[in-house]
Structures are given as C-alpha cells and as structure tokens.
Design an enzyme around this catalytic site. Structure first.
Site, PDB file in Angstrom:
ATOM      1  N   ARG A  35     -24.196  29.972  12.224  1.00 24.59           N
ATOM      2  CA  ARG A  35     -25.480  30.123  11.519  1.00 24.59           C
ATOM      3  C   ARG A  35     -25.308  29.975  10.006  1.00 24.59           C
ATOM      4  NH1 ARG A  35     -28.915  34.979  14.397  1.00 24.59           N
ATOM      5  NH2 ARG A  35     -29.590  33.764  16.194  1.00 24.59           N
ATOM      6  N   LYS A 197     -33.189  37.801  33.600  1.00 24.51           N
ATOM      7  CA  LYS A 197     -34.519  38.303  33.940  1.00 24.51           C
ATOM      8  C   LYS A 197     -35.598  37.233  33.982  1.00 24.51           C
ATOM      9  CE  LYS A 197     -34.310  42.895  31.883  1.00 24.51           C
ATOM     10  NZ  LYS A 197     -34.823  43.507  30.661  1.00 24.51           N
ATOM     11  N   GLY A 350     -28.387  32.638  22.718  1.00 19.54           N
ATOM     12  CA  GLY A 350     -27.053  33.169  22.460  1.00 19.54           C
ATOM     13  C   GLY A 350     -26.088  33.012  23.625  1.00 19.54           C
ATOM     14  N   GLY A 373     -34.347  34.059  20.332  1.00 11.86           N
ATOM     15  CA  GLY A 373     -35.760  34.363  20.538  1.00 11.86           C
ATOM     16  C   GLY A 373     -36.670  33.247  20.041  1.00 11.86           C
TER      17      GLY A 373
HETATM   18  C1  3PG Z   1     -31.618  36.573  16.247  1.00 10.38           C
HETATM   19  O1  3PG Z   1     -30.434  36.911  16.220  1.00 10.38           O
HETATM   20  O2  3PG Z   1     -32.177  36.166  17.287  1.00 10.38           O
HETATM   21  C2  3PG Z   1     -32.399  36.563  14.973  1.00 10.38           C
HETATM   22  O3  3PG Z   1     -31.582  36.829  13.883  1.00 10.38           O
HETATM   23  C3  3PG Z   1     -33.565  37.520  15.025  1.00 10.38           C
HETATM   24  O4  3PG Z   1     -33.119  38.834  15.121  1.00 10.38           O
HETATM   25  P1  3PG Z   1     -34.089  39.968  15.694  1.00 10.38           P
HETATM   26  O5  3PG Z   1     -34.240  39.702  17.167  1.00 10.38           O
HETATM   27  O6  3PG Z   1     -33.408  41.264  15.380  1.00 10.38           O
HETATM   28  O7  3PG Z   1     -35.405  39.827  14.985  1.00 10.38           O
END
Ligand code: 3PG
Length: 391
Positions: A35, A197, A350, A373
């Site tokens: 990142r 899930k 991830g 996300g």
């Molecule tokens: C992530 O790692 O998906 C982003 O940095 C967002 O982090 P968060 O889900 O804590 O908002």
C-alpha cells in the site's frame, strides 16, 4: 474526476490522503508495504512538480484516542527509506504545532501527519475537523483507494473545502481496472467469489449476477449454497438464515443464463487445526461431524473449465482455510490457474491477495487491488464516497 496531472502543484501545499494502514509484526516492522509502494508514483510526481507535500493516513482503529501502537512512525521511517528523502512525522494531524510545522515547509519537503483516527472527528466526518485539515492545504489529492468507501473527514469532508482536488495515480488505476473488468469487459467474464461468509458478500454476488457470464463460488460460503439444494454438509460452517436466499440465488443465476460453479469435492477434517487428519470426499460424502475446509481436486478441474477461455476474471475470497497448508491446495491451484489464464485478471481483498502472495504468482496477475472493503463495495455496484467527493 480530475487527475493529479491536470493540476499545477508548484509551491502549493498538497494534502495527499493515502491509505498506509499496513500490517505490522510485534516488533513494529511492516510485513507488507504494497500500500505504501503503490502511492510512490503520486508522491514522486508531487515532489517533481515542486509541491509541498503533506501526507495523511489512518492506521488501525484506535477509536478516537492516541494509542502509540497505531502511530505512523514506522511508516515515516519506511517511506524515507523507499524515497531516499527526509519524511518529517508531525506530532498530530491537526492543531497549532502542525500548522507551524506545515507553515515552515519549503518546496519538495514532506510532512507525514500522525494517525488521523487519533481523533474521533475523523470517522465522524466532523466539519470542523475537515476544516482544520483543509486549512493546511491548497490542493487535495485522494490516492487512498482502500479507504474510499468510508465517508470520513479526510476522505469526504475535506474535499470540498480545498481550492483544488483530484485523484492520485493509484486511485485512478484502481478505478480504471475495475471499470475495465466490470463495465466494459472482454467476455466471457468470470467472477470468483470465496471466503467464509455469504452474509458479507451477498450484495456483491447479487450485483455481479447481472454482469458476469460465469461465477465460481468457493470457500466456506459454498456450504450454504450446497445445503440450500439439500446436500448434507456435515459439521461445515453454514449460515442457516440465508439458505432461502442462497436457493433463490441459484435459481436467479439459471434464469439469467449465468453458469454457476460450486465445489463438487472437499478436503474435510473433524477439527479446524493445521495438524488435523484430513480426507478427500465428494460433496455427497461429507461424514457427519466433519467439515469442509478446502475444495478438492475434482473441483479444481471443474473450476479450470470455467477459467479456460475466460477473457476477464475478477476474484475476491479464498477457496478454503489456505493459511493452513493442509487446506491450502485448492486456493493455491486456483492462483496458478488465474495466473496462467489468457485473461485480464483482477484480484481484490486482503485474503485473496495474501493467497496470491503465498502462491508466488503476484507478477502473473494483471492487477492486485490494494482494497478490501472498498473493492467489495465496488463489486456491490456502490459508488465510493471518496470518489464521489472528487466529482
Ligand atoms: C482497509 O484496511 O480495508 C482500509 O484501510 C480501511 O480500514 P477500515 O476498515 O478500518 O476503515
């Protein structure tokens, strides 16, 4: 959406929102810096254009309190090493001291603001906090794709309060790849969705059904789909409250002409442990008390059929508990197949990224998204607030 290249940055104070939320070990060593590295082209561009660079980011979820464990200090050090240029870490992200530090900056200098989430106003998208951030800058650049699904102050609130705003190279690349794969795909378009899930991916599955030609569903979420058709999945993880939805989804796929692939065999075990005794069984033969923890070899062959002539592949979520070698084979085989497909391949999330890394096939994937996300919300067909704020 303007690109950073459309703006004149010379001598301007440029506030760059990055997502440096990177994993670290107990010694505070960064274990995966992708990142950070992906934002380097934007950083270098700002420096070459002689902007005064103020970078901000969050780290973890410190819930509005100063928690040293979530300091960006290790990121500042790492960034300095990558760039070979001094990176000054500010004591905070807003306030008098920060204003003084930024006020003294000259062209080509870099200040990294301390973790935005040490202030709860960041996640609240508080207007006063957004103004405090905006006052530090003449130009706002969002290059934080991975947090652009959060309507937070540094992602959304600040954007309208700064004279000029644009997307950095990473945000633009992420959006371009997603657009290429989902909106204007070369067909057949194949989606591979896995993970634990159904509940966390149902929105994505439903949205994708209107776009893809084929879909593979693997990982523990496949159990719910199989059980919805009457298969006895033993002690495997199932979301019973979603059986009806899963059944309707299978019907909808058929009605829409989307070929749906579910696993036909599994690696099963009685315990969820790296040293568990395992067996390979067909989906009809999962013994009672045993659970499916990986797809089996016949599923790999079946899924390869879906991959063979696919021209665009979008993948989110592993096929099994790949973090344990005993249950990694199915996901590793899929990594290899996706990597060797003659297709535009995009992997996001991830776990899937970690799996591709474990397989050593990163270079053979067309694009590995930095988002988790955020990537999923795009798959759900949602507009990211951080992107909308740049319009
Ligand atoms: C992530 O790692 O998906 C982003 O940095 C967002 O982090 P968060 O889900 O804590 O908002």
């Amino acid at each position: 959406m303007k690109s950073i290249q459309d703006l004149h940055l010379r001598a301007k104070r440029v506030l760059l929102r990055a997502d440096f939320n990177v994993p670290m070990d107990d010694q505070k060593q960064i274990t995966d810096d992708i990142r950070i590295r992906m934002v380097l082209p934007t950083i270098r561009h700002i420096l070459q254009e002689k902007g005064r660079l103020i970078i901000c980011s969050h780290m973890g979820r410190p819930k509005g309190k100063r928690v040293e464990e979530f300091s960006l200090a290790p990121v500042a050090t790492h960034l300095e090493t990558l760039l070979g240029v001094k990176v000054a870490l500010a004591p905070d992200c807003v306030g008098k001291e920060v204003e003084v530090l930024v006020g003294k900056m000259t062209e080509g200098e870099i200040v990294l603001l301390e973790n935005l989430r040490f202030h709860k106003e960041e996640t609240d998208n508080d207007p006063t906090f957004s103004e405090q951030l905006a006052e530090l800058a003449d130009v706002y650049i969002n290059d934080a794709f991975a947090v652009s699904h959060r309507a937070h102050a540094s992602v959304v609130g600040v954007a309208d309060l700064v004279a000029e705003k644009a997307a950095g190279f990473l945000l633009k690349t992420e959006m371009d790849y997603f657009h290429k794969s989902m909106d204007e795909p070369v067909r057949p378009l194949l989606a591979i969705v896995g993970g634990a899930k159904v509940s966390s991916k149902l929105g994505a599955l439903e949205n994708m059904l209107d776009k893809v030609d084929r879909m593979i569903i693997g990982g523990a979420m496949a159990n719910t789909f199989l059980k919805s058709t009457g298969v006895d999945v033993g002690a495997s993880k199932v979301e019973d409250d979603l059986l009806e939805k899963a059944r309707l989804f299978i019907d909808a796929a058929e009605a829409k002409g989307v070929k749906l692939y579910l696993p036909v065999d599994f690696v099963v075990a009685e315990t969820f442990a790296a040293d568990a005794v395992t067996k390979n069984v067909t989906f009809r033969d999962i013994p009672s008390g045993w659970m499916a923890l990986d797809i089996g070899p016949a599923s790999t062959i079946l899924f390869n059929e879906a991959l063979e002539d696919a021209k665009t592949i979008i993948w989110n979520g592993p096929m099994g508990a790949f973090e344990m070698d005993a249950f990694a084979r199915g996901t590793m085989a899929l990594c290899q197949s996706v990597a060797s497909a003659h297709a535009l391949s995009i992997v996001g999330g991830g776990d899937s990224n970690a799996a591709v890394k474990k397989s050593g096939e990163e270079r053979n994937i067309s694009y590995m998204s930095t988002g988790g996300g955020a990537f999923l919300e795009l798959m759900e067909g949602k507009m990211l607030p951080g992107v909308a704020a740049l319009a």
